[in-house]
Design a protein around this motif. Sequence first.
Motif, PDB file in Angstrom:
ATOM      1  N   ARG A 139      14.133  74.139  56.733  1.00  0.00           N
ATOM      2  CA  ARG A 139      14.542  73.266  58.015  1.00  0.00           C
ATOM      3  C   ARG A 139      15.022  74.045  58.888  1.00  0.00           C
ATOM      4  NH1 ARG A 139      19.389  69.946  55.206  1.00  0.00           N
ATOM      5  NH2 ARG A 139      17.799  70.146  53.450  1.00  0.00           N
ATOM      6  N   GLU A 140      14.823  73.662  60.301  1.00  0.00           N
ATOM      7  CA  GLU A 140      15.334  74.183  61.307  1.00  0.00           C
ATOM      8  C   GLU A 140      16.754  73.994  61.672  1.00  0.00           C
ATOM      9  OE1 GLU A 140      13.588  76.047  63.605  1.00  0.00           O
ATOM     10  OE2 GLU A 140      11.870  75.559  62.580  1.00  0.00           O
ATOM     11  N   LYS A 141      17.318  75.081  62.169  1.00  0.00           N
ATOM     12  CA  LYS A 141      18.808  74.939  62.336  1.00  0.00           C
ATOM     13  C   LYS A 141      19.142  74.025  63.522  1.00  0.00           C
ATOM     14  CE  LYS A 141      23.020  77.650  63.827  1.00  0.00           C
ATOM     15  NZ  LYS A 141      23.320  79.171  64.468  1.00  0.00           N
ATOM     16  N   PRO A 142      19.952  73.029  63.220  1.00  0.00           N
ATOM     17  CA  PRO A 142      20.283  71.705  64.239  1.00  0.00           C
ATOM     18  C   PRO A 142      20.958  72.665  65.396  1.00  0.00           C
ATOM     19  CG  PRO A 142      21.680  71.559  62.491  1.00  0.00           C
ATOM     20  CD  PRO A 142      20.825  72.649  62.133  1.00  0.00           C
ATOM     21  N   ASP A 143      20.686  71.723  66.579  1.00  0.00           N
ATOM     22  CA  ASP A 143      21.436  72.150  67.767  1.00  0.00           C
ATOM     23  C   ASP A 143      22.708  71.410  67.773  1.00  0.00           C
ATOM     24  OD1 ASP A 143      22.484  72.479  70.372  1.00  0.00           O
ATOM     25  OD2 ASP A 143      20.609  72.414  71.583  1.00  0.00           O
ATOM     26  N   PRO A 144      23.919  72.146  68.015  1.00  0.00           N
ATOM     27  CA  PRO A 144      25.200  71.447  67.626  1.00  0.00           C
ATOM     28  C   PRO A 144      25.289  70.125  68.743  1.00  0.00           C
ATOM     29  CG  PRO A 144      25.442  73.845  67.540  1.00  0.00           C
ATOM     30  CD  PRO A 144      24.068  73.483  67.964  1.00  0.00           C
ATOM     31  N   LEU A 183      23.840  66.875  67.776  1.00  0.00           N
ATOM     32  CA  LEU A 183      24.466  66.197  66.784  1.00  0.00           C
ATOM     33  C   LEU A 183      25.215  65.143  66.983  1.00  0.00           C
ATOM     34  CD1 LEU A 183      25.100  69.354  64.404  1.00  0.00           C
ATOM     35  CD2 LEU A 183      23.288  67.641  64.021  1.00  0.00           C
ATOM     36  N   PRO A 184      25.352  64.173  66.100  1.00  0.00           N
ATOM     37  CA  PRO A 184      26.583  63.011  66.477  1.00  0.00           C
ATOM     38  C   PRO A 184      27.818  63.871  66.336  1.00  0.00           C
ATOM     39  CG  PRO A 184      25.059  62.133  64.627  1.00  0.00           C
ATOM     40  CD  PRO A 184      24.549  63.606  65.049  1.00  0.00           C
ATOM     41  N   ILE A 185      28.577  63.126  67.103  1.00  0.00           N
ATOM     42  CA  ILE A 185      30.055  63.890  67.176  1.00  0.00           C
ATOM     43  C   ILE A 185      30.855  63.902  65.955  1.00  0.00           C
ATOM     44  CG2 ILE A 185      32.263  63.324  68.179  1.00  0.00           C
ATOM     45  CD1 ILE A 185      30.198  64.025  70.258  1.00  0.00           C
ATOM     46  N   ALA A 186      30.575  62.910  64.856  1.00  0.00           N
ATOM     47  CA  ALA A 186      31.297  63.253  63.682  1.00  0.00           C
ATOM     48  C   ALA A 186      30.761  64.151  62.869  1.00  0.00           C
ATOM     49  CB  ALA A 186      31.097  61.861  62.958  1.00  0.00           C
ATOM     50  N   THR A 235      32.462  67.250  72.736  1.00  0.00           N
ATOM     51  CA  THR A 235      31.941  66.113  72.814  1.00  0.00           C
ATOM     52  C   THR A 235      30.740  66.250  73.833  1.00  0.00           C
ATOM     53  OG1 THR A 235      33.668  65.553  74.513  1.00  0.00           O
ATOM     54  CG2 THR A 235      33.880  64.915  72.271  1.00  0.00           C
ATOM     55  N   ARG A 236      30.676  67.208  74.548  1.00  0.00           N
ATOM     56  CA  ARG A 236      29.515  67.598  75.416  1.00  0.00           C
ATOM     57  C   ARG A 236      28.195  67.352  74.780  1.00  0.00           C
ATOM     58  NH1 ARG A 236      27.451  72.214  77.323  1.00  0.00           N
ATOM     59  NH2 ARG A 236      28.889  73.189  76.287  1.00  0.00           N
ATOM     60  N   SER A 237      27.037  66.672  75.390  1.00  0.00           N
ATOM     61  CA  SER A 237      25.743  66.471  75.044  1.00  0.00           C
ATOM     62  C   SER A 237      24.971  67.809  75.656  1.00  0.00           C
ATOM     63  CB  SER A 237      25.125  65.177  75.075  1.00  0.00           C
ATOM     64  OG  SER A 237      25.926  64.316  74.320  1.00  0.00           O
ATOM     65  N   GLY A 267      29.230  62.583  75.220  1.00  0.00           N
ATOM     66  CA  GLY A 267      28.809  61.080  74.610  1.00  0.00           C
ATOM     67  C   GLY A 267      29.853  60.791  73.457  1.00  0.00           C
ATOM     68  N   GLY A 268      31.064  61.156  73.677  1.00  0.00           N
ATOM     69  CA  GLY A 268      32.155  60.656  72.694  1.00  0.00           C
ATOM     70  C   GLY A 268      32.986  59.522  72.990  1.00  0.00           C
ATOM     71  N   VAL A 269      33.375  58.817  71.896  1.00  0.00           N
ATOM     72  CA  VAL A 269      34.456  57.672  72.292  1.00  0.00           C
ATOM     73  C   VAL A 269      35.861  58.229  72.284  1.00  0.00           C
ATOM     74  CG1 VAL A 269      32.692  56.042  71.297  1.00  0.00           C
ATOM     75  CG2 VAL A 269      34.338  57.301  69.791  1.00  0.00           C
TER      76      VAL A 269
END
Length: 255
Positions: A42-47, A50-53, A91-93, A99-101
């Motif tokens: 699988r491809e390495k995800p871009d942090p 990803l969702p904050i959690a 929390t930066r997208s 995008g964080g609460v």
Amino acid sequence: MQMGEITLLLADSQYAYGLLGREPDIPAWAPLLYQLQLLDIREKPDPLTLPIADRIRIGNQKRERGNFHFQREEYSMAARAYCMALDVLTTRSRDGSDGGVDAEEEEVRDYRVKCLNNMAASQLKLEQYDEALHTSRDVLTLEPNNVKALFRTGKLLSDKGEYKEAMEVLKKALKLEPATKAIHVELSKLVKRQSGGQDTQEWRAKPAEMLGENITPFLIPVKKKPSGISWKFILGALVVALGSLVTSVIFTARH
């Protein structure tokens, strides 16, 4: 490798358990032979996508990895792990938006503070003092009353000869934790440095409620030891002389 393929991987000790090994089964400097099977690709995800959690979970795993290396005195690897954790703990997208609460932002900030403090400790062990000072200031940007960062910043500034700023930072740390002995010790060193080692003053711990902005009343000059012959020595000599005289008189009377 192809899907499902099995291979043997020989890892040098520096990529395994190094100098300390792992009791009871892996000695120091032991290379390890792994058997691996490729089950999925699988491809390495871009942090930043990803969702904050998930970022918190991955970042905390990398932070704990750094703690593992730090406890083993592998400070370079610890610092690298903390850097990787900091890259994820945000929390930066990708589009630049936040995008964080509120609750997630607070948790991310707490973990970033922990990572930065731990990285500063690693940098100090590696004698990277300028980097440690910069990292400690990053902590104070996020958490201005963080006592660990205040203490490290004050100590490093004192070591660099920036005494005025060091005094302000250490005074702030002391007001937050007046019972911490290390802060008193560092303030004592700072005062001695400011005086050039001549007729130095000693920092004495005082009750928390007495601490104010002005620390001058708490700088107590070190008492100089009196020179000359001790009065105890003179008294002892007189006692010995008197005893000898009495013995001589008694001996003469008997004869």
